[in-house]
Design an enzyme around this catalytic site. Structure first.
Site, PDB file in Angstrom:
ATOM      1  N   GLU A  12       0.816  -1.209   0.000  1.00 52.97           N
ATOM      2  CA  GLU A  12       0.000   0.000   0.000  1.00 52.97           C
ATOM      3  C   GLU A  12       0.855   1.267   0.000  1.00 52.97           C
ATOM      4  OE1 GLU A  12      -4.165  -1.347   2.104  1.00 52.97           O
ATOM      5  OE2 GLU A  12      -2.504  -0.757   3.424  1.00 52.97           O
ATOM      6  N   GLY A  75     -12.994  -2.492   0.513  1.00 53.10           N
ATOM      7  CA  GLY A  75     -14.083  -2.999  -0.315  1.00 53.10           C
ATOM      8  C   GLY A  75     -15.271  -2.061  -0.227  1.00 53.10           C
ATOM      9  N   MET A 167     -10.111  -3.657   7.440  1.00 52.45           N
ATOM     10  CA  MET A 167      -9.742  -4.438   8.609  1.00 52.45           C
ATOM     11  C   MET A 167      -8.914  -3.686   9.652  1.00 52.45           C
ATOM     12  SD  MET A 167      -8.911  -8.058   6.655  1.00 52.45           S
ATOM     13  CE  MET A 167      -8.671  -8.979   8.176  1.00 52.45           C
ATOM     14  N   GLU A 168      -8.681  -2.382   9.482  1.00 52.34           N
ATOM     15  CA  GLU A 168      -7.795  -1.683  10.410  1.00 52.34           C
ATOM     16  C   GLU A 168      -8.318  -0.353  10.950  1.00 52.34           C
ATOM     17  OE1 GLU A 168      -5.814  -4.483   7.933  1.00 52.34           O
ATOM     18  OE2 GLU A 168      -6.507  -2.531   7.179  1.00 52.34           O
ATOM     19  N   ASP A 191     -12.141  -3.148  -4.377  1.00 49.76           N
ATOM     20  CA  ASP A 191     -13.045  -4.190  -4.868  1.00 49.76           C
ATOM     21  C   ASP A 191     -14.469  -3.839  -4.472  1.00 49.76           C
ATOM     22  OD1 ASP A 191     -13.498  -6.165  -2.180  1.00 49.76           O
ATOM     23  OD2 ASP A 191     -11.642  -5.030  -2.206  1.00 49.76           O
TER      24      ASP A 191
END
Length: 237
Positions: A12, A75, A167-168, A191
């Protein structure tokens, strides 16, 4: 003023490290910490809420940032084009559930809140507009799940009405809240959860991140320079 850019994966931040005169300051408990330029630091903490929380606390303790900007792939629950820039205005943690104790779904104990608003979203939106960035705003749902099309995704969408999932960010927001550090997040759509092949779309996240990082660095400079005072911090930079 010190701005910290929070990333989960080396992939990233790669586009910044290729183009900027960045230098690795140190690796602490597996988290790489970089100086991108004076007053602008970055760290790569790992995937998931525990890694994000641990690396963020380490970074705060060592470098005393004024702002943390979480930059990363996410996402989309909406049919947004891949590479769309999203300024987060709020985070929730969709995998926290103490409803058996009478709590509302998503309530994070100790801080006792479901939603974690980002700081000064209107002012930061103005910065993006001044820089000519095409973006949208929205809520982000964080949890220890790589989301794919299915029942769980439908439940999160119905329960929290987020624009994105990852997720973070929710964990970083929680750590910043408890430390009194200002927090915001810029995400890129990697996505789309409405697509059957969203996991395959995700594996091209590097392209979306390269586009996002072209936004993140000037955005972070604007935050740093707004105060008009020299960098501070206890870390060796």
């Amino acid at each position: 003023m010190i701005i910290g850019l929070a990333y989960a994966l080396p992939g990233e931040i790669r586009s910044i490290l290729k183009t900027a005169e960045a230098r690795l300051l140190e690796t602490v408990c597996g988290a790489d910490i970089y100086e991108i330029e004076p007053g602008l630091l970055a760290y790569v903490g790992g995937v998931g809420k525990v890694n994000a929380a641990m690396s963020t606390q380490l970074f705060i303790d060592r470098y005393h940032p004024d702002w943390i900007v979480n930059a990363g792939a996410a996402g989309s629950f909406l049919d947004l084009p891949i590479g769309t820039t999203v300024l987060a205005d709020c985070f929730v943690q969709h995998d926290v559930d103490t409803t058996a104790m009478g709590d509302p779904i998503g309530l994070v104990s100790t801080v006792n809140r479901v939603e974690f608003p980002t700081d000064e979203p209107e002012r930061l939106a103005d910065i993006l507009r001044e820089q000519g960035v095409d973006f949208c705003t929205g809520k982000v749902a964080t949890g220890e799940t790589f989301m794919v099309r299915g029942e769980r995704t439908n439940w999160v969408a119905k329960t929290f009405s987020p624009a994105l999932c990852e997720m973070e960010g929710g964990a970083i927001a929680q750590v910043c809240l408890r430390n009194g550090v200002k927090f915001t997040a810029l995400k890129t759509v990697s996505d789309r959860l409405c697509q059957e092949n969203n996991a395959n779309e995700y594996f091209h996240y590097g392209e979306a991140m390269a586009k996002l990082n072209g936004v993140v660095v000037p955005f972070a400079r604007a935050l740093r320079d707004a105060a008009g005072r020299p960098p501070r911090g206890s870390g060796e930079v």
